[in-house]
Design a protein around this motif. Structure first.
Motif, PDB file in Angstrom:
ATOM      1  N   GLY A 247       0.797  -1.215   0.000  1.00  0.00           N
ATOM      2  CA  GLY A 247       0.000   0.000   0.000  1.00  0.00           C
ATOM      3  C   GLY A 247       0.831   1.266   0.000  1.00  0.00           C
ATOM      4  O   GLY A 247       2.067   1.236   0.059  1.00  0.00           O
ATOM      5  N   LEU A 248       0.125   2.401  -0.102  1.00  0.00           N
ATOM      6  CA  LEU A 248       0.764   3.712  -0.205  1.00  0.00           C
ATOM      7  C   LEU A 248       0.338   4.595   0.970  1.00  0.00           C
ATOM      8  O   LEU A 248      -0.729   4.430   1.544  1.00  0.00           O
ATOM      9  N   VAL A 249       1.198   5.550   1.277  1.00  0.00           N
ATOM     10  CA  VAL A 249       0.914   6.553   2.301  1.00  0.00           C
ATOM     11  C   VAL A 249       1.054   7.919   1.649  1.00  0.00           C
ATOM     12  O   VAL A 249       2.098   8.235   1.064  1.00  0.00           O
ATOM     13  N   ALA A 250       0.015   8.717   1.709  1.00  0.00           N
ATOM     14  CA  ALA A 250       0.030  10.039   1.083  1.00  0.00           C
ATOM     15  C   ALA A 250       1.176  10.886   1.621  1.00  0.00           C
ATOM     16  O   ALA A 250       1.479  10.864   2.820  1.00  0.00           O
ATOM     17  N   ASN A 251       1.816  11.645   0.739  1.00  0.00           N
ATOM     18  CA  ASN A 251       2.878  12.555   1.139  1.00  0.00           C
ATOM     19  C   ASN A 251       2.259  13.824   1.732  1.00  0.00           C
ATOM     20  O   ASN A 251       1.742  14.676   1.006  1.00  0.00           O
ATOM     21  N   THR A 252       2.299  13.933   3.027  1.00  0.00           N
ATOM     22  CA  THR A 252       1.690  15.077   3.708  1.00  0.00           C
ATOM     23  C   THR A 252       2.700  15.950   4.442  1.00  0.00           C
ATOM     24  O   THR A 252       2.329  16.976   5.025  1.00  0.00           O
ATOM     25  N   GLN A 253       3.980  15.582   4.410  1.00  0.00           N
ATOM     26  CA  GLN A 253       4.966  16.269   5.236  1.00  0.00           C
ATOM     27  C   GLN A 253       5.082  17.748   4.875  1.00  0.00           C
ATOM     28  O   GLN A 253       5.118  18.617   5.758  1.00  0.00           O
ATOM     29  N   LEU A 254       5.153  18.049   3.572  1.00  0.00           N
ATOM     30  CA  LEU A 254       5.302  19.444   3.154  1.00  0.00           C
ATOM     31  C   LEU A 254       4.087  20.264   3.564  1.00  0.00           C
ATOM     32  O   LEU A 254       4.218  21.380   4.060  1.00  0.00           O
ATOM     33  N   ALA A 255       2.904  19.690   3.365  1.00  0.00           N
ATOM     34  CA  ALA A 255       1.674  20.389   3.750  1.00  0.00           C
ATOM     35  C   ALA A 255       1.621  20.609   5.255  1.00  0.00           C
ATOM     36  O   ALA A 255       1.254  21.694   5.734  1.00  0.00           O
ATOM     37  N   GLN A 256       1.988  19.581   6.001  1.00  0.00           N
ATOM     38  CA  GLN A 256       1.940  19.691   7.459  1.00  0.00           C
ATOM     39  C   GLN A 256       2.921  20.741   7.962  1.00  0.00           C
ATOM     40  O   GLN A 256       2.594  21.529   8.874  1.00  0.00           O
ATOM     41  N   SER A 257       4.111  20.777   7.369  1.00  0.00           N
ATOM     42  CA  SER A 257       5.103  21.769   7.800  1.00  0.00           C
ATOM     43  C   SER A 257       4.652  23.187   7.473  1.00  0.00           C
ATOM     44  O   SER A 257       5.105  24.148   8.107  1.00  0.00           O
ATOM     45  N   ALA A 258       3.756  23.316   6.475  1.00  0.00           N
ATOM     46  CA  ALA A 258       3.219  24.633   6.120  1.00  0.00           C
ATOM     47  C   ALA A 258       1.990  24.982   6.950  1.00  0.00           C
ATOM     48  O   ALA A 258       1.386  26.044   6.746  1.00  0.00           O
ATOM     49  N   GLY A 259       1.599  24.107   7.863  1.00  0.00           N
ATOM     50  CA  GLY A 259       0.466  24.384   8.729  1.00  0.00           C
ATOM     51  C   GLY A 259      -0.876  24.057   8.128  1.00  0.00           C
ATOM     52  O   GLY A 259      -1.914  24.497   8.643  1.00  0.00           O
ATOM     53  N   LEU A 260      -0.897  23.268   7.063  1.00  0.00           N
ATOM     54  CA  LEU A 260      -2.152  22.869   6.448  1.00  0.00           C
ATOM     55  C   LEU A 260      -2.740  21.668   7.181  1.00  0.00           C
ATOM     56  O   LEU A 260      -2.009  20.868   7.782  1.00  0.00           O
ATOM     57  N   GLU A 261      -4.046  21.524   7.089  1.00  0.00           N
ATOM     58  CA  GLU A 261      -4.710  20.415   7.775  1.00  0.00           C
ATOM     59  C   GLU A 261      -4.483  19.113   7.017  1.00  0.00           C
ATOM     60  O   GLU A 261      -4.682  19.037   5.801  1.00  0.00           O
ATOM     61  N   VAL A 262      -4.054  18.075   7.736  1.00  0.00           N
ATOM     62  CA  VAL A 262      -3.813  16.771   7.120  1.00  0.00           C
ATOM     63  C   VAL A 262      -4.472  15.683   7.955  1.00  0.00           C
ATOM     64  O   VAL A 262      -4.704  15.843   9.159  1.00  0.00           O
ATOM     65  N   GLY A 263      -4.787  14.579   7.309  1.00  0.00           N
ATOM     66  CA  GLY A 263      -5.293  13.385   7.975  1.00  0.00           C
ATOM     67  C   GLY A 263      -4.601  12.201   7.331  1.00  0.00           C
ATOM     68  O   GLY A 263      -3.383  12.056   7.408  1.00  0.00           O
ATOM     69  N   ARG A 264      -5.370  11.345   6.655  1.00  0.00           N
ATOM     70  CA  ARG A 264      -4.753  10.280   5.859  1.00  0.00           C
ATOM     71  C   ARG A 264      -4.096  10.861   4.615  1.00  0.00           C
ATOM     72  O   ARG A 264      -3.252  10.235   3.988  1.00  0.00           O
ATOM     73  N   GLY A 265      -4.521  12.046   4.241  1.00  0.00           N
ATOM     74  CA  GLY A 265      -3.941  12.796   3.142  1.00  0.00           C
ATOM     75  C   GLY A 265      -4.056  14.273   3.463  1.00  0.00           C
ATOM     76  O   GLY A 265      -4.390  14.657   4.588  1.00  0.00           O
ATOM     77  N   ILE A 266      -3.778  15.118   2.478  1.00  0.00           N
ATOM     78  CA  ILE A 266      -3.951  16.559   2.649  1.00  0.00           C
ATOM     79  C   ILE A 266      -5.441  16.843   2.490  1.00  0.00           C
ATOM     80  O   ILE A 266      -6.010  16.616   1.421  1.00  0.00           O
ATOM     81  N   ARG A 267      -6.080  17.310   3.529  1.00  0.00           N
ATOM     82  CA  ARG A 267      -7.524  17.447   3.508  1.00  0.00           C
ATOM     83  C   ARG A 267      -7.969  18.591   2.607  1.00  0.00           C
ATOM     84  O   ARG A 267      -7.444  19.704   2.693  1.00  0.00           O
TER      85      ARG A 267
END
Length: 392
Positions: A247-267
């Protein structure tokens, strides 16, 4: 060296199918809007779904490439920056800091789109620091993996989901000895009822593939005549090359570091907006109201809708029922899975390899289907009877 600061009306991070499809849709709507695509790799265009049956198609890593980054830039009249790494997103200044061959610099944007995809789910067991257990999720991954695949090799595949069974069928047809290991009781357990999973297992077994279902790998070790995997029940499997497909895991690190809301993916909302109204996401990294949708048809629909939104016509994403083709020539299969967690039961018809299964909800409504063999011809008619995946 510092690159000059530049501006893009739409700045797209990611040069996969999501990023380039959006760029094409934007250019169709507006011949002048300034579009920049940032790519962490060479920016070449290829079809990722073709990787899992490249042997059958007679495709090498080089021939899987359809267009270079330079060709895409010229064709769409856009800027493509290969080998550019994004360090930070400054949402207040609406700027992205990048580092590439031209040096470091800032790119300001009117709209920012994250199309950064997903990474293979990490997999480690005792001994995997010495025995490679690679995953394939890009053309570069595939090139490295295939370069280490010797003729007649014994291939161990960890994971009997969509990618695992597709690779297994492709490798078996090409003459490789393939073994599949998965803790689920049947292949494609998240997509098919167990009865059809058994039909798939029987069809692939007829191709010479060996299954160890309901089993996990306890450890791997190197040996004088190849590698060995020991299962949780003590079974020993000899192999030369491994492939993990869990399986795959969504790349959310960049979004999270920018303060964007994330869950299993970038919401994202119905307009594919993140928690910042100037930042959007689509493709394998985005989490919609229907969840993360790592398939081509949702990606194409999302790109069309988002392009209209970015060009000034807010267009909510709407998607019909999603029917997925499983690329296993040993057993043609199409599945339109019910939403995760929905309650109901599978109703099966047919015999042998020609089976039809319809998922019936608690109120008696049809919520999904799975078709094998000649029954796959009913794909279009059944799809029209399914509820929309996302309604505008």
């Amino acid at each position: 060296m510092t690159a000059d600061q530049t501006h893009a009306d739409t700045l797209i991070i990611g040069s996969g199918m999501a990023g380039y499809t959006l760029a094409r849709e934007l250019r169709t709507l507006d011949p002048e809007t300034r579009i920049t695509v940032l790519s962490a790799d060479d920016g070449a265009v290829y079809s990722k779904p073709m990787i899992s049956n490249a042997f059958k198609q007679g495709k090498t890593p080089d021939t899987l490439v359809q267009k270079s980054a330079e060709q895409m830039a010229a064709e769409l009249n856009i800027e493509v920056r290969p080998f550019n790494r994004v360090h930070t997103i400054d949402r207040v200044a609406k700027a992205v800091s990048v580092e590439g061959a031209e040096g470091q610099g800032l790119i300001t944007y009117t709209h920012l789109v994250l199309a950064v995809g997903a990474n293979p789910r990490p997999y480690t067991v005792d001994g995997s620091d010495e025995v490679a257990l690679p995953a394939v999720n890009s053309l570069a991954d595939y090139g490295r993996w295939r370069a280490n695949l010797k003729d007649g090799a014994r291939v161990l595949i960890v994971g009997a989901g969509l990618i695992g069974v597709e690779f297994a069928n492709d490798l078996a047809v090409a003459g490789y000895s393939v073994t599949l290991v998965d803790p689920a009781p049947k292949p494609l357990s998240r997509l098919l009822p167990d009865e059809l999973g058994q039909v798939m297992q029987d069809a692939l077994t007829d191709q010479g593939i060996t299954f160890y279902m309901g089993r996990t790998i306890a450890r791997v070790a190197q040996g004088s005549h190849g590698n060995t995997a020991t299962l949780d029940d003590g079974t020993s499997i000899a192999f030369d090359t491994a492939l993990t497909a869990i399986g795959l895991v969504a790349n959310t690190q960049l979004a999270q570091s920018a303060g964007l809301e994330v869950g299993r993916g970038i919401r994202v909302d119905a307009l594919l907006r993140t928690s910042d109204p100037n930042v959007f996401a689509l493709g394998d990294c985005a989490e919609t109201d229907a969840g993360v949708l790592p398939f081509i048809l949702p990606l194409m629909g999302a790109a069309r809708a988002l392009a209209k939104t970015l060009m000034g016509t807010p267009t909510p994403l709407s998607l019909p029922a999603l029917a997925v083709t499983v690329k296993t020539p040993a057993l043609p299969t199409v599945v339109c899975p019910p939403s995760p967690g929905v309650e109901g039961r599978w109703v099966l018809e047919g015999q042998g390899q020609n089976r039809r299964a319809v998922f019936i909800g608690q109120a008696g409504e049809q919520l999904g289907f799975a078709l094998t063999g000649s029954e796959t011809k009913a794909r279009q008619s059944l799809s029209r009877e399914m509820p929309d995946l996302l309604a505008a």
